[in-house]
Structures are given as structure tokens and as C-alpha cells.
Design a protein around this motif. Structure first.
Motif, PDB file in Angstrom:
ATOM      1  N   ASP A 164       0.897  -1.816  -0.214  1.00 54.53           N
ATOM      2  CA  ASP A 164       0.147  -0.054  -0.027  1.00 54.53           C
ATOM      3  C   ASP A 164       0.799   1.429  -0.145  1.00 54.53           C
ATOM      4  N   GLN A 165       1.814   1.435   0.945  1.00 56.21           N
ATOM      5  CA  GLN A 165       2.815   2.637   0.698  1.00 56.21           C
ATOM      6  C   GLN A 165       3.432   2.323  -0.389  1.00 56.21           C
ATOM      7  N   LEU A 166       3.393   1.255  -1.229  1.00 58.39           N
ATOM      8  CA  LEU A 166       4.505   1.633  -2.609  1.00 58.39           C
ATOM      9  C   LEU A 166       4.081   1.732  -3.394  1.00 58.39           C
ATOM     10  N   GLN A 167       2.266   1.291  -3.416  1.00 56.07           N
ATOM     11  CA  GLN A 167       1.530   1.574  -4.298  1.00 56.07           C
ATOM     12  C   GLN A 167       1.871   0.660  -5.857  1.00 56.07           C
ATOM     13  N   ILE A 168       2.190  -0.916  -5.152  1.00 51.78           N
ATOM     14  CA  ILE A 168       2.616  -1.738  -5.720  1.00 51.78           C
ATOM     15  C   ILE A 168       2.246  -2.912  -5.353  1.00 51.78           C
ATOM     16  N   PRO A 169       1.331  -4.217  -5.914  1.00 49.72           N
ATOM     17  CA  PRO A 169       0.748  -5.222  -6.126  1.00 49.72           C
ATOM     18  C   PRO A 169       1.997  -5.982  -5.541  1.00 49.72           C
ATOM     19  N   LEU A 170       1.829  -6.396  -3.878  1.00 49.54           N
ATOM     20  CA  LEU A 170       2.555  -7.349  -3.064  1.00 49.54           C
ATOM     21  C   LEU A 170       2.121  -8.441  -2.450  1.00 49.54           C
ATOM     22  N   HIS A 171       1.971  -9.101  -2.527  1.00 44.05           N
ATOM     23  CA  HIS A 171       1.307 -10.960  -1.702  1.00 44.05           C
ATOM     24  C   HIS A 171       2.027 -11.420  -1.845  1.00 44.05           C
ATOM     25  N   LEU A 172       1.631 -12.266  -0.283  1.00 48.85           N
ATOM     26  CA  LEU A 172       2.850 -13.590  -0.756  1.00 48.85           C
ATOM     27  C   LEU A 172       1.598 -15.047  -0.360  1.00 48.85           C
ATOM     28  N   ARG A 173       2.668 -16.183  -0.682  1.00 48.89           N
ATOM     29  CA  ARG A 173       1.693 -17.932  -0.134  1.00 48.89           C
ATOM     30  C   ARG A 173       3.329 -17.900   0.658  1.00 48.89           C
ATOM     31  N   ILE A 174       2.821 -18.748   1.694  1.00 46.74           N
ATOM     32  CA  ILE A 174       3.552 -18.538   2.427  1.00 46.74           C
ATOM     33  C   ILE A 174       3.072 -19.782   3.093  1.00 46.74           C
ATOM     34  N   GLY A 175       3.580 -20.983   3.379  1.00 47.97           N
ATOM     35  CA  GLY A 175       3.694 -22.326   3.872  1.00 47.97           C
ATOM     36  C   GLY A 175       4.695 -23.282   4.922  1.00 47.97           C
ATOM     37  N   LEU A 176       3.946 -23.807   5.582  1.00 47.97           N
ATOM     38  CA  LEU A 176       4.808 -24.058   6.880  1.00 47.97           C
ATOM     39  C   LEU A 176       4.133 -26.021   7.245  1.00 47.97           C
ATOM     40  N   HIS A 177       5.227 -26.387   7.621  1.00 47.37           N
ATOM     41  CA  HIS A 177       5.381 -27.750   8.532  1.00 47.37           C
ATOM     42  C   HIS A 177       6.322 -28.011   9.433  1.00 47.37           C
ATOM     43  N   SER A 178       5.608 -29.021  10.254  1.00 48.19           N
ATOM     44  CA  SER A 178       6.609 -29.190  11.359  1.00 48.19           C
ATOM     45  C   SER A 178       7.282 -30.580  11.542  1.00 48.19           C
ATOM     46  N   GLY A 179       8.181 -31.349  11.821  1.00 49.63           N
ATOM     47  CA  GLY A 179       8.889 -32.601  12.015  1.00 49.63           C
ATOM     48  C   GLY A 179      10.483 -32.408  12.314  1.00 49.63           C
ATOM     49  N   PRO A 180      11.391 -33.583  11.641  1.00 48.03           N
ATOM     50  CA  PRO A 180      12.371 -33.627  11.792  1.00 48.03           C
ATOM     51  C   PRO A 180      13.594 -32.752  10.669  1.00 48.03           C
ATOM     52  N   VAL A 181      14.398 -32.731  10.998  1.00 47.82           N
ATOM     53  CA  VAL A 181      15.370 -31.943   9.734  1.00 47.82           C
ATOM     54  C   VAL A 181      16.999 -32.308  10.052  1.00 47.82           C
ATOM     55  N   THR A 182      17.628 -32.206   9.203  1.00 45.23           N
ATOM     56  CA  THR A 182      18.986 -32.450   8.624  1.00 45.23           C
ATOM     57  C   THR A 182      19.523 -31.147   8.778  1.00 45.23           C
ATOM     58  N   ALA A 183      20.775 -30.279   9.414  1.00 47.75           N
ATOM     59  CA  ALA A 183      20.749 -29.072   8.781  1.00 47.75           C
ATOM     60  C   ALA A 183      22.520 -29.290   9.031  1.00 47.75           C
ATOM     61  N   GLY A 184      22.498 -28.394   8.768  1.00 45.57           N
ATOM     62  CA  GLY A 184      24.620 -28.152   7.815  1.00 45.57           C
ATOM     63  C   GLY A 184      24.554 -27.011   7.025  1.00 45.57           C
ATOM     64  N   VAL A 185      26.293 -27.321   7.359  1.00 48.71           N
ATOM     65  CA  VAL A 185      27.167 -26.475   6.133  1.00 48.71           C
ATOM     66  C   VAL A 185      27.798 -26.802   5.410  1.00 48.71           C
ATOM     67  N   ILE A 186      27.130 -26.352   4.047  1.00 46.72           N
ATOM     68  CA  ILE A 186      27.668 -26.667   2.994  1.00 46.72           C
ATOM     69  C   ILE A 186      29.289 -25.571   2.797  1.00 46.72           C
ATOM     70  N   SER A 187      30.338 -26.159   2.733  1.00 45.10           N
ATOM     71  CA  SER A 187      31.613 -25.074   2.328  1.00 45.10           C
ATOM     72  C   SER A 187      32.638 -25.535   1.807  1.00 45.10           C
ATOM     73  N   GLY A 188      32.736 -24.461   0.833  1.00 48.67           N
ATOM     74  CA  GLY A 188      33.908 -24.888   0.153  1.00 48.67           C
ATOM     75  C   GLY A 188      34.424 -23.308  -0.577  1.00 48.67           C
ATOM     76  N   LYS A 189      34.511 -23.250  -1.769  1.00 49.89           N
ATOM     77  CA  LYS A 189      35.035 -21.730  -1.395  1.00 49.89           C
ATOM     78  C   LYS A 189      33.925 -20.038  -0.881  1.00 49.89           C
ATOM     79  N   LYS A 190      32.687 -20.687  -0.975  1.00 50.31           N
ATOM     80  CA  LYS A 190      31.200 -20.526  -0.649  1.00 50.31           C
ATOM     81  C   LYS A 190      30.457 -21.032   0.878  1.00 50.31           C
TER      82      LYS A 190
END
Length: 464
Positions: free
Chosen positions: A374-400
Motif C-alpha cells: 500500500d505504501q509503495l502502491q504496487i501489488p505485493l502479496h505472499l503465499r506462505i507454507g508451514l510444516h513441522s517435523g525432523p530435519v538435517t541441518a548443516g554447512v556446505i563449505s567450499g569457496k562460499k
């Protein structure tokens, strides 16, 4: 001459530490005392009758002397005789005239000459040290009149040696007023204690002040204090260098904080801290978290109709809002993918209410994006999804470095977003069960989900 006086002369001749040689008028040896025999290395019998030119070849007899004339003295280096070779010695020879001949008194001055040479060497070393010292060194007498003034003092205070020598040091470098009062108090303190060290201020010849470290040390001669040496370290340059160092350290700290912030933009803080501590392989399993995917609806069309800088500015505004919300709610941003945003609750910051926190995040994200549109007077809309459960998390390291999540929970959360509705927050049953009773929902029934089959889902409407 009385017998007592004669015996005294004999005792003095035999026991004096100086060598005594009695010569006739032809400068032949008549008698030599014990000290002279030790010095020449021969007995009295071996020495008697020999010319002095043979025993002391380097010594030249003085012009003829009359008994009334005072003794003639001279010093020279003596290397011994052929029968008693030795290292060079310095001898002082006194020639005393007698009516019947001459008396030579030989005094070995070697030790004294060595001491004098050592003192001369020390004096030259001290003078060289003072002359070439990078710090101002000034010697004063007990009335604080300048005795010596080295080149560094010229550079520091602006007075030449001729201008400074003989003048009162306090008048030269302290002027009048508070600096002079402190300098006089310091001088009195030096006289009483013998040593003073302090940080203070003095004046140059042109009147400009300089900050210095002053060390005043007593100058002693034969155990008696005869003056002081004042050593001045110019703190102006040291302070300038210190300020440069502080500014440099601030720059380093600022750059470090900037680098840390850049790292936090792509990694959760606990993970970033582990990487900074040297850990390079980070892989962990988390049994229960809530994953959120948010996507700007139809943003591709907006990007095609606007310049890249405008598109980037809008994305930056949206994602900055999302970053602030994650910080406020105690959850974590994982990454951005184009115009999509991924976050997780209960991962690096464990919490039992992660589903509720992520639901609040989703509601806040939707409200803020609509307000921004509304402030920028442009169409801004979201789709949001949520789910709960187990995950594996980690860092992929190379040059970045890249921090990411894997597992079915991630895939399901992504499907909830892609199968959702515009401005809707699409929940799996796992999330619904955790939130039931605290929020309002809209039952979507069974929804065919790609790769998952029919799933019962809900739309999150708001808090109870």
C-alpha cells in the motif's frame, strides 16, 4: 745527619714501592733498591755498574742538573729489558740531582693509566650516547643551570647549545604560570628524592606546549651529588602514533563486525560462531522444528516491468522486514532463493513453542507485506507454507559457505507454500495439531500435494 734519620732513609730506600736507582755522574748504576730489582728483573749485583742507557734504553737523561734544581719528571712506555721482557708498562721517572750523581725514582703507572683510559673510554661512550640519543638529554648543576644540551634537546625545545648553556633550565622550558610552578615543584622534589619520573608539559622556544615524559637522575662525583641529568621523551609523536593505532584498531574492529554481520546474513549466529572458532564440518539432526517458506506472488511479472535497481530495492525492503521479524520472534532465517524466503523455528535456538512462533511470524510477514504494498502502491502479496517435523541441518563449505536444511519436512513445507493461496498461510496437519485452540483456521480438507498425495491442510487465519 743523626743515626735515626740515616736509618729512616735506609728503610725508605729498601721498602718503598717505587723503584729507586742511584746513578753516578756518568749515569752508571751504583745501587738499586728491592722494588727496582723486581721491576728490572735482575739482582742488585747484576745491575751495579751498568749504564742506565742499557737498562732504560727509551729514557733520555735530562740536560745537566745542578743539585739546587727541582727534580725532572716524565712518563713513557717501557717494554722491559732484554733479560726481563714484559708487556708494555707506563713508567713515571723522576730524576733528582745530587752533587755526586743522580737518583731516579721509577713509579709504575700502568694500573692508573688503565683506569684513566677506561674513564676516558667511558666518558667518550657517554658523550657519544648523549650526542646521538634520539631523546633530549640535558645535564644541569644543583642550581639547575644547563651544563650540557644534546642535539635532540635542540630539536625538541628549539634552543641551540649556545643559547641554552649556562641558563636556568626552568626559565628555558617552563616559561611562567602553571607550567613553571609545576616545574619548580618537580625540581624541589628531585633535590629531595634524587630521582623523579612523571608525565608533564613543557614549552618550546616559540611558546608552543609539548607533552613529555621527564626522568631526572642525579649525577654523582665521588659519592656527592653535583647535578642532574634530565631526559625528555616527546609524547606528542607517541600520542599521534597511539591515536593512529587506535583508529586502525577501530577500523579493524569495524571491518570485523561488518564481516560478522555479512556472515550472519547467510548463517544463524550459533553456526557462524562455530565456523569462526575453526569448525568446518557442521551437520546435525533436529527431531522437531517448524519450517516456513514465503514466496512473493507473481513477482516475476513485476520484475519484468521494472528496472533491476527498482526490483532489488523492493526485495531488499521486504527481506529486511522479514529479517527484523525473525530477530524479534527468536526464530532464524535460513536463506533467500530469488523472491522466496525460508525460515525455521526451534533449530539453533531450541524452543518447545516453535510452531506458535512461526505462526506469529507468518501472520506478521503477511501484514507487513500488504502494508508495504500500500505504501509503495504496487501489488505485493505472499503465499506462505508451514510444516513441522525432523530435519538435517548443516554447512556446505567450499569457496562460499551455505547453511541449509534437508529432509521431508523441508520438502513438505515447500509444497504447502506452492499449493497455497494468495495472501494465505497454508499449514500441514502437523502444524495444525500444535496450534489448535490458540489460533483460528480454515479447513481445506484433503488437498492433492505433488509428491505426497492427498493431505489434509488448513489455512491460518489469525490468533484466537
Amino acid at each position: 745527619m743523626s743515626d735515626l734519620v740515616r736509618r729512616a732513609h735506609t728503610a725508605l730506600f729498601e721498602h718503598t714501592s717505587d723503584g729507586v736507582l742511584v746513578l753516578d755522574l756518568q749515569y752508571r748504576l751504583v745501587e738499586a733498591n728491592a722494588a727496582a730489582q723486581r721491576l728490572l728483573g735482575e739482582s742488585g749485583d747484576a745491575l751495579r755498574g751498568r749504564p742506565i742507557s742499557e737498562l732504560l734504553p727509551q729514557w733520555t737523561p735530562p740536560e745537566p742538573l745542578s743539585p739546587e734544581e727541582p727534580p725532572r719528571e716524565g712518563e713513557w712506555v717501557w717494554h722491559g729489558t732484554e733479560k726481563s721482557p714484559r708487556h708494555a708498562h707506563v713508567l713515571r721517572v723522576s730524576c733528582v740531582p745530587l752533587p755526586e750523581g743522580r737518583v731516579l725514582v721509577l713509579r709504575d703507572m700502568t694500573a692508573q693509566a688503565e683506569v684513566e683510559a677506561s674513564l676516558r673510554q667511558q666518558k667518550e661512550y657517554y658523550e657519544s650516547l648523549v650526542l646521538h640519543s634520539p631523546v633530549a638529554m640535558v645535564t644541569v648543576n644543583l642550581r639547575f643551570n644547563v651544563v650540557s644540551w644534546n642535539p635532540a634537546a635542540e630539536r625538541l625545545f628549539g634552543y641551540t647549545v649556545r643559547e641554552a648553556k649556562g641558563r636556568n633550565l626552568l626559565r628555558l622550558v617552563a616559561g611562567e604560570g602553571p607550567i613553571r610552578e609545576e616545574a619548580e615543584a618537580t625540581a624541589r622534589d628531585a633535590l629531595e628524592r634524587g630521582r623523579v619520573q612523571l608525565l608533564t608539559r613543557r614549552l618550546r622556544k616559540d611558546g608552543t606546549p609539548i607533552d613529555v615524559e621527564l626522568l631526572a637522575l642525579p649525577v654523582m662525583v665521588e659519592g656527592e651529588r653535583v647535578g642532574f641529568i634530565a631526559i625528555y621523551h616527546d609524547l606528542t609523536e607517541l600520542r599521534r602514533l597511539h591515536e593512529q593505532e587506535v583508529a586502525h584498531l577501530r577500523t579493524i574492529q569495524s571491518e570485523r563486525e561488518r564481516a560478522d554481520q555479512l556472515l550472519l546474513n547467510i548463517l544463524p549466529k550459533p553456526v557462524a560462531d562455530r565456523l569462526k572458532n575453526g569448525q568446518r564440518i557442521i551437520v546435525e539432526n533436529f527431531p522437531d522444528v517448524t519450517v516456513l517458506f514465503a514466496d512473493l506472488v507473481d513477482f516475476t511479472r513485476f520484475a519484468a516491468q521494472h528496472s533491476p535497481p527498482d526490483v532489488l530495492q523492493v526485495l531488499n525492503m521486504v527481506f529486511s522486514i522479514f529479517d527484523q521479524l525473525t530477530d524479534e520472534l527468536g526464530v532464524e532465517k535460513v536463506k533467500t532463493i530469488g523472491d522466496a524466503y525460508m525460515a525455521v523455528g526451534g533449530l539453533s535456538l531450541p524452543r518447545s513453542d516453535h510452531a506458535e512462533a512461526m505462526a506469529n511470524l507468518a501472520l506478521a510477514m503477511r501484514a507487513e507485506v500488504l502494508k508495504l504494498g500500500d505504501q509503495l502502491q504496487i501489488p505485493l502479496h505472499l503465499r506462505i507454507g508451514l510444516h513441522s517435523g525432523p530435519v538435517t541441518a548443516g554447512v556446505i563449505s567450499g569457496k562460499k559457505f551455505a547453511y541449509d536444511l534437508w529432509g521431508d519436512t523441508v520438502n513438505t513445507a515447500s509444497r504447502m507454500e506452492s499449493h497455497g493461496v494468495v495472501d494465505g498461510i497454508h499449514l500441514s496437519e502437523a502444524v495444525y495439531e500444535r496450534l489448535r485452540g490458540r489460533f483460528r483456521f480454515q479447513d481445506q480438507g484433503l488437498v492433492p500435494v505433488k509428491g505426497k498425495g492427498p493431505m489434509r491442510t488448513w489455512l491460518l487465519l489469525g490468533a484466537q
